[in-house]
Enzyme design. Sequence first.
Site, mmCIF file in Angstrom:
data_model
loop_
_atom_site.group_PDB
_atom_site.id
_atom_site.type_symbol
_atom_site.label_atom_id
_atom_site.label_comp_id
_atom_site.label_asym_id
_atom_site.label_seq_id
_atom_site.Cartn_x
_atom_site.Cartn_y
_atom_site.Cartn_z
ATOM 1 N N SER A 161 42.917 44.662 39.020
ATOM 2 C CA SER A 161 43.518 43.235 39.042
ATOM 3 C C SER A 161 42.951 42.702 40.157
ATOM 4 C CB SER A 161 45.001 42.826 38.496
ATOM 5 O OG SER A 161 45.309 41.644 38.784
ATOM 6 N N HIS A 162 43.143 41.169 40.364
ATOM 7 C CA HIS A 162 43.086 40.481 41.652
ATOM 8 C C HIS A 162 44.208 40.609 42.145
ATOM 9 C CE1 HIS A 162 39.300 38.902 39.967
ATOM 10 N NE2 HIS A 162 39.090 38.118 41.037
ATOM 11 N N SER A 163 45.164 40.749 41.558
ATOM 12 C CA SER A 163 46.656 40.703 42.383
ATOM 13 C C SER A 163 47.422 42.132 42.263
ATOM 14 C CB SER A 163 47.624 39.809 41.277
ATOM 15 O OG SER A 163 48.951 40.170 41.598
#
Lengths: 124, 124, 206, 206
Positions: free
Chosen positions: A10-12
Amino acid sequence: MSYVGIVLISHSPKIVEGTKDLIRQVIKEVPIEIAGGTDDGAIGTNVEMVQQAIERANDGEGVSVFYDIGSAKMNAEMAIEMIGEEDVKLMGAPLVEGSYVAAVESGMGKDVQRITAALANEFG
Amino acid sequence: MSYVGIVLISHSPKIVEGTKDLIRQVIKEVPIEIAGGTDDGAIGTNVEMVQQAIERANDGEGVSVFYDIGSAKMNAEMAIEMIGEEDVKLMGAPLVEGSYVAAVESGMGKDVQRITAALANEFG
Amino acid sequence: MELDVQDIVAWIEKSNENIQANKEYLTTLDQEIGDGDHGINMARGFQEAAAKIAEQTYTSSADVLKDTAMTLMSKVGGASGPLFGTAFLKLSTAANGMDPISYETFTNGLEEAVNGLKQRGKATEGEKTLVDVWSQMMNYFKHETDFHAETIAEKAKKAMEDTKDMMATKGRAAYFKERSVGSIDPGSASSFYIFQALADIVERRA
Amino acid sequence: MELDVQDIVAWIEKSNENIQANKEYLTTLDQEIGDGDHGINMARGFQEAAAKIAEQTYTSSADVLKDTAMTLMSKVGGASGPLFGTAFLKLSTAANGMDPISYETFTNGLEEAVNGLKQRGKATEGEKTLVDVWSQMMNYFKHETDFHAETIAEKAKKAMEDTKDMMATKGRAAYFKERSVGSIDPGSASSFYIFQALADIVERRA
Ligand SMILES: Nc1ncnc2c1ncn2[C@@H]1O[C@H](COP(=O)(O)OP(=O)(O)O)[C@@H](O)[C@H]1O
Ligand SMILES: Nc1ncnc2c1ncn2[C@@H]1O[C@H](COP(=O)(O)OP(=O)(O)O)[C@@H](O)[C@H]1O
Ligand SMILES: [Mg+2]
Ligand SMILES: [Mg+2]
Ligand SMILES: [Mg+2]
Ligand SMILES: [Mg+2]
């Protein structure tokens, strides 16, 4: 016994940590590795982190790889090509919902092909 | 100007915090409220937290509500029934991927109906 | 036989006792085909419901049932929260202005509860959920004409055990597909403890 | 004209300078139709690439281009990382064993880069991505027979500006649909700076 591993990209960092928590409540034995954010913890993805996560998650039974949006997919594809193993598969299913299904399937001893089929069946 | 609000419901606080971070990078104006975990921070969902999140997110333009798995959906449905407003809609789209699309659409001034249609179009 | 406000209060208290006593077992069941929190969820919810009810003096069964419902909804934290919350809310609605509660009123309440559960869970009989216990109990109540402690407990136990051979198609257990066969459904087990508590109250009254 | 290892090193250095100088502008472009990190992403990636190259003495252009590619891939952090990484990796492959790099070799490298970008991004011309700049540059290079500083810069600028009227159908900007029309694509702007740097190197050599 070995299980198909699950990799969450994920980007996060928080999204994948939380998703792992959610799965771990139910499934203990299956390897789950995460690659969230860039190497300095910002929002983004990092191909090396993805590659390392896939390698850690592979117990010899292959890996189902999940991503959130756009560029995570590109980095995932690149990492998978670099690794070059037949049974490391990128999944188009939603990150949270899909990886939960895959983890349960893997915990029941399904192989990568059958997990992929179960996801296709569930998420089209 | 008011925008359709976004509510993110997950069994895990981290998943919704991370999803909000991801959206906030791109969309600043749209109200985004989260309800993650139980009221004591464990993995689960809480109908009151969901209800409050929906109320906070509603600027008069309605709300698109997203959830992760099973029981979050039930709590979401219950909260929405309790609130009883026409333009608060539960979305069947994936939590992370779907809410990102909805936030962009809302930021472009789309109403709840058009956001719902865009999601149906994207996620079937 | 009729149930008065004190009987309903006692029912919730006894349900809580049963659930606290079987918390670990409920969790074990949910570990097999779920996320292993059902015992914790139900114990937390019923503890709070019992505490809430102990705080007050009630003059209406509907209020007892409603406070129970609202507490379960907000405190359980899992799918069983909205579900048991719905069941008790429907019982409350049926009991409204009907004290003491006749067998017929209780049976009507059960019927509404089953409808509510099915609607809330989008589930029907045979899907290995608590609907299976509540639905069988409703059928049994409709078939009888008065409360019978022993058969209430027996029927509920049987309904719970019947879930063992079912394959789950709703809730967390549904992810396990065929693997869900062979375990008792956790929510059905809790439901059994609730009906067992009812049987105890009925027996005490008789 | 041919480009030797020092020219290629200078190309990466100059690209880095251009990108650092336009970091804010690139970010502004990405704020309009993306997540506003493109300037930061590219500045970080090229800074690291330039630093990596400054550390060593190279005897092969392919090695310079490969180190650039690998650094961009791992340090950029957004979609542009794998994309520019792919482009420079393809240029590196084409340059392998070909020092000094002839116009023809460079043109072959561009062709491979465009193929690589299209494959990596699942994108084609007209989708408002950096493919639009790289593809137009490849066509221009194939049409000419030698490096011309001025026209390289002009063509790249034009290709970048052409993305303004396009609607994005790939990457983050695609979420904005019709709203993406009217802004220059951030990745195309970075690509312009890279070709502008190439033009500067060519001019210096001429
Ligand atoms: N859709 C549904 N319809 C009816 N009952 C359900 C449904 N989903 C779950 N249940 C019931 O809830 C029980 C699980 O409750 P619990 O473990 O507290 O929640 P969770 O599954 O969210 O962890 C199941 O054993 C089942 O009886
Ligand atoms: N699928 C794709 N194909 C080709 N180019 C793309 C694609 N996705 C994004 N791009 C390019 O990448 C640029 C955005 O890069 P950047 O902002 O660094 O990454 P991110 O979009 O992940 O934040 C876009 O302007 C576009 O030129
Ligand atoms: Mg549970
Ligand atoms: Mg749970
Ligand atoms: Mg960006
Ligand atoms: Mg980005």
